[in-house]
Design a protein around this motif. Structure first.
Motif, mmCIF file in Angstrom:
data_model
loop_
_atom_site.group_PDB
_atom_site.id
_atom_site.type_symbol
_atom_site.label_atom_id
_atom_site.label_comp_id
_atom_site.label_asym_id
_atom_site.label_seq_id
_atom_site.Cartn_x
_atom_site.Cartn_y
_atom_site.Cartn_z
ATOM 1 N N ALA A 122 0.810 -1.217 0.000
ATOM 2 C CA ALA A 122 0.000 0.000 0.000
ATOM 3 C C ALA A 122 0.846 1.272 0.000
ATOM 4 O O ALA A 122 0.526 2.249 -0.694
ATOM 5 N N PHE A 123 1.916 1.268 0.787
ATOM 6 C CA PHE A 123 2.684 2.497 0.956
ATOM 7 C C PHE A 123 4.039 2.457 0.246
ATOM 8 O O PHE A 123 4.830 3.387 0.375
ATOM 9 N N GLY A 124 4.281 1.398 -0.533
ATOM 10 C CA GLY A 124 5.503 1.321 -1.330
ATOM 11 C C GLY A 124 5.662 2.500 -2.276
ATOM 12 O O GLY A 124 6.768 3.069 -2.390
ATOM 13 N N PRO A 125 4.588 2.904 -2.990
ATOM 14 C CA PRO A 125 4.737 4.057 -3.893
ATOM 15 C C PRO A 125 5.157 5.338 -3.195
ATOM 16 O O PRO A 125 5.902 6.144 -3.764
ATOM 17 N N VAL A 126 4.696 5.562 -1.967
ATOM 18 C CA VAL A 126 5.088 6.765 -1.234
ATOM 19 C C VAL A 126 6.582 6.719 -0.909
ATOM 20 O O VAL A 126 7.311 7.699 -1.117
ATOM 21 N N LEU A 127 7.038 5.578 -0.419
ATOM 22 C CA LEU A 127 8.463 5.415 -0.129
ATOM 23 C C LEU A 127 9.280 5.551 -1.403
ATOM 24 O O LEU A 127 10.333 6.212 -1.415
ATOM 25 N N GLY A 128 8.797 4.941 -2.481
ATOM 26 C CA GLY A 128 9.506 5.030 -3.756
ATOM 27 C C GLY A 128 9.604 6.462 -4.251
ATOM 28 O O GLY A 128 10.665 6.900 -4.727
ATOM 29 N N GLY A 129 8.510 7.217 -4.141
ATOM 30 C CA GLY A 129 8.531 8.609 -4.565
ATOM 31 C C GLY A 129 9.515 9.441 -3.770
ATOM 32 O O GLY A 129 10.223 10.298 -4.317
ATOM 33 N N LEU A 130 9.584 9.181 -2.469
ATOM 34 C CA LEU A 130 10.528 9.900 -1.611
ATOM 35 C C LEU A 130 11.973 9.582 -1.996
ATOM 36 O O LEU A 130 12.822 10.479 -2.071
ATOM 37 N N LEU A 131 12.247 8.317 -2.272
ATOM 38 C CA LEU A 131 13.605 7.906 -2.646
ATOM 39 C C LEU A 131 14.022 8.513 -3.984
ATOM 40 O O LEU A 131 15.157 8.967 -4.154
ATOM 41 N N VAL A 132 13.098 8.518 -4.936
ATOM 42 C CA VAL A 132 13.415 9.097 -6.246
ATOM 43 C C VAL A 132 13.682 10.592 -6.114
ATOM 44 O O VAL A 132 14.597 11.137 -6.742
ATOM 45 N N LYS A 133 12.893 11.269 -5.287
ATOM 46 C CA LYS A 133 13.072 12.714 -5.106
ATOM 47 C C LYS A 133 14.409 13.029 -4.430
ATOM 48 O O LYS A 133 15.125 13.947 -4.844
ATOM 49 N N LEU A 134 14.746 12.256 -3.389
ATOM 50 C CA LEU A 134 15.959 12.545 -2.628
ATOM 51 C C LEU A 134 17.222 12.056 -3.322
ATOM 52 O O LEU A 134 18.293 12.675 -3.179
ATOM 53 N N VAL A 135 17.128 10.945 -4.061
ATOM 54 C CA VAL A 135 18.318 10.359 -4.695
ATOM 55 C C VAL A 135 18.086 10.230 -6.201
ATOM 56 O O VAL A 135 18.390 11.123 -6.976
ATOM 57 N N SER A 136 17.539 9.105 -6.626
ATOM 58 C CA SER A 136 17.194 8.857 -8.026
ATOM 59 C C SER A 136 16.356 7.591 -8.083
ATOM 60 O O SER A 136 16.125 6.950 -7.045
ATOM 61 N N TRP A 137 15.927 7.206 -9.283
ATOM 62 C CA TRP A 137 15.129 5.982 -9.400
ATOM 63 C C TRP A 137 15.923 4.755 -8.979
ATOM 64 O O TRP A 137 15.340 3.746 -8.561
ATOM 65 N N ARG A 138 17.237 4.825 -9.049
ATOM 66 C CA ARG A 138 18.058 3.667 -8.678
ATOM 67 C C ARG A 138 17.975 3.376 -7.178
ATOM 68 O O ARG A 138 18.185 2.239 -6.742
ATOM 69 N N TYR A 152 -0.403 9.986 -13.706
ATOM 70 C CA TYR A 152 0.165 11.023 -12.852
ATOM 71 C C TYR A 152 1.403 11.656 -13.485
ATOM 72 O O TYR A 152 1.551 12.883 -13.504
ATOM 73 N N GLN A 153 2.304 10.813 -13.999
ATOM 74 C CA GLN A 153 3.612 11.320 -14.416
ATOM 75 C C GLN A 153 3.630 11.795 -15.869
ATOM 76 O O GLN A 153 4.290 12.786 -16.186
ATOM 77 N N GLN A 154 2.933 11.088 -16.751
ATOM 78 C CA GLN A 154 2.988 11.439 -18.164
ATOM 79 C C GLN A 154 1.938 12.477 -18.561
ATOM 80 O O GLN A 154 2.151 13.248 -19.490
ATOM 81 N N VAL A 155 0.787 12.475 -17.875
ATOM 82 C CA VAL A 155 -0.297 13.404 -18.217
ATOM 83 C C VAL A 155 -0.276 14.638 -17.314
ATOM 84 O O VAL A 155 -0.299 15.774 -17.792
ATOM 85 N N LEU A 156 -0.236 14.411 -16.002
ATOM 86 C CA LEU A 156 -0.266 15.528 -15.061
ATOM 87 C C LEU A 156 1.118 16.103 -14.785
ATOM 88 O O LEU A 156 1.226 17.194 -14.221
ATOM 89 N N GLY A 157 2.165 15.368 -15.144
ATOM 90 C CA GLY A 157 3.519 15.865 -14.912
ATOM 91 C C GLY A 157 3.939 15.830 -13.467
ATOM 92 O O GLY A 157 4.805 16.609 -13.040
ATOM 93 N N TYR A 158 3.354 14.909 -12.676
ATOM 94 C CA TYR A 158 3.708 14.802 -11.259
ATOM 95 C C TYR A 158 5.141 14.294 -11.109
ATOM 96 O O TYR A 158 5.641 13.504 -11.910
ATOM 97 N N SER A 159 5.779 14.720 -10.035
ATOM 98 C CA SER A 159 7.067 14.161 -9.657
ATOM 99 C C SER A 159 6.827 12.781 -9.044
ATOM 100 O O SER A 159 5.696 12.446 -8.688
ATOM 101 N N PRO A 160 7.878 11.971 -8.921
ATOM 102 C CA PRO A 160 7.695 10.663 -8.287
ATOM 103 C C PRO A 160 7.110 10.743 -6.876
ATOM 104 O O PRO A 160 6.285 9.916 -6.501
ATOM 105 N N LEU A 161 7.535 11.762 -6.089
ATOM 106 C CA LEU A 161 6.991 11.897 -4.734
ATOM 107 C C LEU A 161 5.510 12.263 -4.780
ATOM 108 O O LEU A 161 4.696 11.708 -4.030
ATOM 109 N N GLN A 162 5.146 13.179 -5.664
ATOM 110 C CA GLN A 162 3.736 13.520 -5.821
ATOM 111 C C GLN A 162 2.923 12.309 -6.278
ATOM 112 O O GLN A 162 1.787 12.112 -5.845
ATOM 113 N N THR A 163 3.528 11.508 -7.144
ATOM 114 C CA THR A 163 2.851 10.294 -7.614
ATOM 115 C C THR A 163 2.621 9.335 -6.460
ATOM 116 O O THR A 163 1.532 8.758 -6.319
#
Length: 515
Positions: A153-169, A294-305
């Protein structure tokens, strides 16, 4: 090999942490990478089909090996199976983290999925062995399930935070310390045990099962790229049909079959299996396309996503325990049907969203989707378990879970093909209607679909990006419609099965259920 119950004192807390980490990691990677799709596409110049494979490679290997993951662990020994699968998962994560190209990333994801298929049943089996008292077992399995649910459930939130702070890697790098710590805890704290001979692994069934699923997914995903009539795609579909026929024939005759076909003699189990597949195809797959929206249409950042996933995640968290109470009061059938209908309403509502839709409206639609999934899944699993003989409960549970994961694989493949085709056709129409030469428009469409930077002579970049966004949104609208139709049709399935106990299950002798 199957380990017997150990003797001695209660295992240390680090043993429990190792088992909880195994389930947490396996479920976390089902969802955490969803928010990294757009950065992956930009960094690795990934095509739309390559993005689908980054998700499907994990899910396909996880689903394809889940039914035999427990048997593989039995033969290795549960402690050894836990350590080996944690090591494979960690190594696969390292490959994903360092991937220089999408092909390497997809290979790493496949390794992760294969490891997860062993991690899940092994960690649960060890919980039963290390905590043999019924109350202890129930409590530890409950904690394991809760942590696994939180991971999804909360993996996407953690993933968005990691991408914002570091990168997708970093989405994959986080698994390295967690995996290594879990391995250390398992080596130090999980006790060894005496083993006895386990049932043989159905190797041929595994190979045929993965072959038909992979070739089917390949044909659907790559059909829009290579052409539906190309020899490669036609050959893929033919191979899938032949492999499926051989798989069913082999499983019907095997004593220790990977897929116990005898369970499907029960109408209730068959209905629950259809619903599980539909849940994966429609409601579970929705989160992949939601990330793209979220990302391709609305242009959200990974954290926003990631934050954008919260309405659905919270709805699942609330609805899932409520489903058990409602099923106990009204029965599993109406609760399952209601959940699917609510989910279908949420999916259909998404067909009307676009680049200018406010998040407050989208959030309510996601609440419907999450509520539908949370209400439908627990009673459907309960129906499947009750329809099978008690000694086949594990096989029944594994079969239904596998079908749901396969539904997700097929859903991403089929709906992704629908989206890619509509997206390219609509973008071509938009560009030509703006006076762009059809040949130049076609080249731009192919470049965009392949993840490359597109340019059109005489077309300003902002205008081109607006056309791409609008066409992308148009394709997604029909994805939601198709997904909603599948969910709504599957809502009728439980109603077609009579309510009283199913006599077909009890009429089948226990020793012949899998024959």
């Amino acid at each position: 090999m199957t380990e017997t119950a150990p003797s001695g004192t209660r295992p240390p807390i680090t043993a429990a942490l190792a088992l909880f980490s195994a389930g947490f990691l396996a479920m976390l990677d089902l969802s955490i990478s969803m928010v990294a799709l757009s950065p992956i596409r930009s960094d690795l110049h990934a095509s739309l089909s390559a993005l689908q494979w980054t998700v499907d490679a994990y899910t396909l290997c996880f689903a394809g090996l889940l039914l035999v993951g427990g048997l593989i662990s039995d033969r290795l020994g549960h402690r050894t199976g836990l350590i080996v699968s944690l090591a494979l998962f960690t190594a696969g994560s390292a490959v994903c983290m360092a991937a220089p190209a999408t092909s390497v990333l997809i290979g790493g994801r496949a390794a992760q999925g294969a490891a997860a298929a062993i991690l899940v049943p092994t960690s649960m089996a060890l919980i039963v062995r290390l905590y043999p008292e019924p109350k202890q077992t129930a409590r530890m399995l409950g904690l394991w399930s809760a942590l696994s649910g939180i991971a999804i459930a909360f993996g996407p939130v953690l993933g968005g935070l990691l991408v914002k702070l570091v990168s997708w890697r970093a989405v994959f790098a986080i698994n390295l310390p967690l995996g290594l710590i879990a391995i250390l805890f398992a080596v130090v704290s999980v006790p060894k045990a005496r083993r006895r001979v386990a049932a043989p692994v159905d190797v041929l069934g595994v190979v045929l099962g993965i072959t038909w699923a992979f070739t089917l997914a390949f044909g659907v995903i790559e059909g829009a790229v290579h052409g539906w009539a190309s020899p490669l795609i036609v050959g893929s579909f033919v191979t899938a049909c032949l492999a499926l026929a051989a798989f069913l024939l082999v499983e019907r005759r095997r004593e220790h079959a990977m897929l116990p076909l005898g369970l499907f003699r029960s109408p209730r189990f068959s209905a629950a299996s259809v619903v599980a597949f539909a849940l994966g195809f429609s409601l579970s797959t929705a989160f992949y396309f939601l990330s793209l929206y979220y990302q391709q249409v609305l242009g959200y950042s990974p954290l926003q996503t990631g934050i954008g996933f919260l309405p659905a995640a919270l709805a699942i968290t609330v609805a899932a325990p409520l489903a058990g109470q409602l099923a106990g009061k009204y029965g599993a059938r109406p609760v399952t049907t209601s959940g699917l209908a609510i989910g279908a309403a949420g999916l259909f509502s998404m067909a009307f969203v676009g680049p200018d839709t406010p998040f407050t409206m989208v959030a309510w639609m996601l609440v419907l989707i999450g509520t539908g999934l949370g209400l439908a899944l627990p009673p459907n699993n309960h129906t499947a378990l009750n329809a099978a003989p008690s000694e086949r409960a594990g096989a029944a549970s594994g079969t239904v879970e596998t079908l749901m994961q396969f539904g997700t694989v097929v859903g991403i493949a089929v709906l992704g093909a629908v989206h890619a085709s509509l997206f390219k056709d609509n973008l071509q129409e938009r560009l030509t209607s703006q006076g762009v030469d059809p040949s130049a428009a076609g080249q731009a469409v192919q470049a965009v679909a392949s993840g490359e930077q597109a340019t059109v002579p005489g077309q300003p970049l902002p205008a081109l990006l607006h056309s791409v966004t609008a066409a992308f949104s148009h394709g997604l609208q029909w994805v939601w419609v198709v997904a909603a139709a599948v969910a709504l049709l599957s809502a009728l399935v439980p109603l077609l099965i009579r309510r009283q106990p199913d006599p077909s299950t009890s009429a089948v002798p226990a020793g012949q259920v899998g024959s």
